[in-house]
Design a protein around this motif. Sequence first.
Motif, PDB file in Angstrom:
ATOM      1  N   ARG A  30      -0.868  13.411 -29.710  1.00 62.57           N
ATOM      2  CA  ARG A  30      -0.593  12.145 -29.031  1.00 62.57           C
ATOM      3  C   ARG A  30      -1.320  12.081 -27.678  1.00 62.57           C
ATOM      4  O   ARG A  30      -1.681  13.100 -27.111  1.00 62.57           O
ATOM      5  N   HIS A  31      -1.485  10.859 -27.207  1.00 58.69           N
ATOM      6  CA  HIS A  31      -2.014  10.663 -25.856  1.00 58.69           C
ATOM      7  C   HIS A  31      -0.953  11.102 -24.838  1.00 58.69           C
ATOM      8  O   HIS A  31       0.219  10.717 -24.967  1.00 58.69           O
ATOM      9  N   PRO A  32      -1.330  11.873 -23.818  1.00 54.78           N
ATOM     10  CA  PRO A  32      -0.394  12.139 -22.718  1.00 54.78           C
ATOM     11  C   PRO A  32      -0.388  10.930 -21.772  1.00 54.78           C
ATOM     12  O   PRO A  32      -0.912  10.982 -20.650  1.00 54.78           O
ATOM     13  N   SER A  33       0.174   9.844 -22.242  1.00 59.16           N
ATOM     14  CA  SER A  33       0.050   8.558 -21.545  1.00 59.16           C
ATOM     15  C   SER A  33       0.706   8.564 -20.164  1.00 59.16           C
ATOM     16  O   SER A  33       0.350   7.755 -19.301  1.00 59.16           O
ATOM     17  N   GLN A  34       1.657   9.482 -19.949  1.00 57.17           N
ATOM     18  CA  GLN A  34       2.253   9.575 -18.606  1.00 57.17           C
ATOM     19  C   GLN A  34       1.181   9.912 -17.575  1.00 57.17           C
ATOM     20  O   GLN A  34       1.213   9.416 -16.445  1.00 57.17           O
ATOM     21  N   LEU A  35       0.226  10.772 -17.970  1.00 55.90           N
ATOM     22  CA  LEU A  35      -0.845  11.169 -17.057  1.00 55.90           C
ATOM     23  C   LEU A  35      -1.841  10.032 -16.863  1.00 55.90           C
ATOM     24  O   LEU A  35      -2.429   9.890 -15.788  1.00 55.90           O
ATOM     25  N   PRO A  58       0.800  -1.231   0.000  1.00 53.73           N
ATOM     26  CA  PRO A  58       0.000   0.000   0.000  1.00 53.73           C
ATOM     27  C   PRO A  58       0.832   1.280   0.000  1.00 53.73           C
ATOM     28  O   PRO A  58       0.301   2.359  -0.265  1.00 53.73           O
ATOM     29  N   LEU A  59       2.125   1.160   0.297  1.00 56.70           N
ATOM     30  CA  LEU A  59       2.977   2.340   0.412  1.00 56.70           C
ATOM     31  C   LEU A  59       3.631   2.739  -0.913  1.00 56.70           C
ATOM     32  O   LEU A  59       4.239   3.799  -1.004  1.00 56.70           O
ATOM     33  N   VAL A  60       3.478   1.892  -1.928  1.00 57.22           N
ATOM     34  CA  VAL A  60       4.222   2.068  -3.178  1.00 57.22           C
ATOM     35  C   VAL A  60       3.527   2.917  -4.240  1.00 57.22           C
ATOM     36  O   VAL A  60       4.183   3.731  -4.903  1.00 57.22           O
ATOM     37  N   PRO A  61       2.201   2.769  -4.469  1.00 53.36           N
ATOM     38  CA  PRO A  61       1.596   3.423  -5.638  1.00 53.36           C
ATOM     39  C   PRO A  61       1.771   4.929  -5.739  1.00 53.36           C
ATOM     40  O   PRO A  61       1.933   5.458  -6.851  1.00 53.36           O
ATOM     41  N   LEU A  62       1.745   5.656  -4.632  1.00 55.49           N
ATOM     42  CA  LEU A  62       1.925   7.110  -4.733  1.00 55.49           C
ATOM     43  C   LEU A  62       3.328   7.461  -5.206  1.00 55.49           C
ATOM     44  O   LEU A  62       3.530   8.481  -5.873  1.00 55.49           O
ATOM     45  N   GLY A  63       4.301   6.618  -4.888  1.00 60.91           N
ATOM     46  CA  GLY A  63       5.648   6.811  -5.424  1.00 60.91           C
ATOM     47  C   GLY A  63       5.669   6.607  -6.928  1.00 60.91           C
ATOM     48  O   GLY A  63       6.357   7.331  -7.666  1.00 60.91           O
ATOM     49  N   LEU A  64       4.895   5.614  -7.400  1.00 59.49           N
ATOM     50  CA  LEU A  64       4.783   5.394  -8.849  1.00 59.49           C
ATOM     51  C   LEU A  64       4.133   6.601  -9.515  1.00 59.49           C
ATOM     52  O   LEU A  64       4.544   7.026 -10.600  1.00 59.49           O
ATOM     53  N   ALA A  65       3.109   7.160  -8.854  1.00 59.93           N
ATOM     54  CA  ALA A  65       2.445   8.350  -9.387  1.00 59.93           C
ATOM     55  C   ALA A  65       3.434   9.503  -9.514  1.00 59.93           C
ATOM     56  O   ALA A  65       3.456  10.221 -10.515  1.00 59.93           O
ATOM     57  N   SER A  66       4.275   9.679  -8.512  1.00 64.23           N
ATOM     58  CA  SER A  66       5.279  10.743  -8.541  1.00 64.23           C
ATOM     59  C   SER A  66       6.243  10.551  -9.706  1.00 64.23           C
ATOM     60  O   SER A  66       6.607  11.504 -10.400  1.00 64.23           O
ATOM     61  N   GLY A  67       6.640   9.310  -9.941  1.00 62.65           N
ATOM     62  CA  GLY A  67       7.548   9.018 -11.046  1.00 62.65           C
ATOM     63  C   GLY A  67       6.943   9.360 -12.402  1.00 62.65           C
ATOM     64  O   GLY A  67       7.636   9.859 -13.298  1.00 62.65           O
ATOM     65  N   ARG A  68       5.631   9.099 -12.559  1.00 62.69           N
ATOM     66  CA  ARG A  68       4.975   9.413 -13.834  1.00 62.69           C
ATOM     67  C   ARG A  68       4.873  10.919 -14.057  1.00 62.69           C
ATOM     68  O   ARG A  68       4.953  11.391 -15.193  1.00 62.69           O
ATOM     69  N   ILE A  69       4.713  11.669 -12.974  1.00 63.62           N
ATOM     70  CA  ILE A  69       4.739  13.130 -13.113  1.00 63.62           C
ATOM     71  C   ILE A  69       6.124  13.570 -13.575  1.00 63.62           C
ATOM     72  O   ILE A  69       6.263  14.482 -14.397  1.00 63.62           O
ATOM     73  N   ASN A  82       8.091  11.811 -15.490  1.00 67.42           N
ATOM     74  CA  ASN A  82       8.119  11.505 -16.920  1.00 67.42           C
ATOM     75  C   ASN A  82       7.424  12.591 -17.734  1.00 67.42           C
ATOM     76  O   ASN A  82       7.894  12.990 -18.797  1.00 67.42           O
ATOM     77  N   PHE A  83       6.292  13.067 -17.211  1.00 67.58           N
ATOM     78  CA  PHE A  83       5.530  14.101 -17.930  1.00 67.58           C
ATOM     79  C   PHE A  83       6.309  15.408 -17.993  1.00 67.58           C
ATOM     80  O   PHE A  83       6.371  16.057 -19.041  1.00 67.58           O
ATOM     81  N   ILE A  84       6.914  15.801 -16.877  1.00 66.37           N
ATOM     82  CA  ILE A  84       7.699  17.034 -16.855  1.00 66.37           C
ATOM     83  C   ILE A  84       8.848  16.949 -17.860  1.00 66.37           C
ATOM     84  O   ILE A  84       9.149  17.915 -18.569  1.00 66.37           O
ATOM     85  N   ASN A  85       9.456  15.785 -17.949  1.00 70.93           N
ATOM     86  CA  ASN A  85      10.559  15.589 -18.902  1.00 70.93           C
ATOM     87  C   ASN A  85      10.078  15.516 -20.349  1.00 70.93           C
ATOM     88  O   ASN A  85      10.887  15.587 -21.278  1.00 70.93           O
ATOM     89  N   GLY A  86       8.764  15.328 -20.542  1.00 69.15           N
ATOM     90  CA  GLY A  86       8.249  15.190 -21.903  1.00 69.15           C
ATOM     91  C   GLY A  86       8.696  13.902 -22.555  1.00 69.15           C
ATOM     92  O   GLY A  86       8.883  13.830 -23.775  1.00 69.15           O
ATOM     93  N   GLU A  87       8.826  12.832 -21.755  1.00 65.11           N
ATOM     94  CA  GLU A  87       9.283  11.540 -22.267  1.00 65.11           C
ATOM     95  C   GLU A  87       8.182  10.496 -22.099  1.00 65.11           C
ATOM     96  O   GLU A  87       7.198  10.728 -21.412  1.00 65.11           O
ATOM     97  N   LEU A  88       8.357   9.351 -22.741  1.00 64.12           N
ATOM     98  CA  LEU A  88       7.384   8.261 -22.677  1.00 64.12           C
ATOM     99  C   LEU A  88       5.989   8.734 -23.096  1.00 64.12           C
ATOM    100  O   LEU A  88       4.984   8.414 -22.474  1.00 64.12           O
ATOM    101  N   TRP A  89       5.946   9.516 -24.170  1.00 67.97           N
ATOM    102  CA  TRP A  89       4.682  10.038 -24.673  1.00 67.97           C
ATOM    103  C   TRP A  89       3.841   8.923 -25.267  1.00 67.97           C
ATOM    104  O   TRP A  89       4.292   7.795 -25.464  1.00 67.97           O
TER     105      TRP A  89
END
Length: 286
Positions: A192-197, A129-140, A142-149
């Motif tokens: 493109r889809h903003p798939s990071q979001l 239960p402690l992990v998913p918010l960290g994954l969410a932070s990582g995807r943000i 990715n979005f800031i970097n404009g990668e993994l579109w």
Amino acid sequence: MIIHPQFDPVLISIGPLAIRWYALSYIVGFILFTILGRRRIAQGNSVFTKEMLDDFLTWGILGVILGGRIGYVLFYKFSDYLANPLDIFKVWEGGMSFHGGFLGVVVAMWLFGRKHNISILKLMDTVAPLVPLGLASGRIGNFINGELWGRVTELNAFWAMGFPQARYEDAEAAAHNPLWAEWLQQYGMLPRHPSQLYQFALEGICLFVIVWIFSKKPRPVGQTAALFLGGYGLFRFIAEFARQPDDYLGLLTLGLSMGQWLSVPMIVLGVIGFVWFGRNNSIAKA
């Protein structure tokens, strides 16, 4: 079509030293892990003490970084790194795999559990239960970097976003599609889809809500971990339909991406584990 904001990937730069948004997203993830972990300890719903939680965080960080890098090398660009093995150590150039990081954390949990004489299943139930918010932070990050579109979508879709970083991929895609070639000529990029979001919402927020609420009550040992495993695999599998496949891999068998094929075992094991541990709840309670 919305244009990606083109954030500066460097948050702060002092001389040769620079703090990048992506690195900050990892730090935020670890901070959230600690905050949630301490909350569970205070509620009496954890195998950790505060000291053990801090100790485990170090193990987990090593598992994420080493496993993520090794997984990327093995799953995505093995031939390239085989030809240039020293490039494996160039982590500043990017290249991390969630599935590899996941396996790295599992190894870290096994070693930590042996050290403290804690069942690995109970440890997984506590950590999940402690992990998913960290994954969410990582995807943000990715979005800031404009990668993994994401993949190309409809021009007038409200979610459509143009990524200037994808110009090469846009040109390559437009070469095989007259309509896309017309869009590219008119707008200079493809929608493109903003798939990071999407991944932020699915693998991060939705998965956190589901696993956190489920684990608030006593559950059969292993069932919370199985829910996380299958839930992540399912959400990742869905999100990959909108995410642009890695250009050096493309789509694989049955038109699925590498991320989807790596998620299939997670879904299968998650479902089997959830049912199995649930049926054995009279023997093993959390």
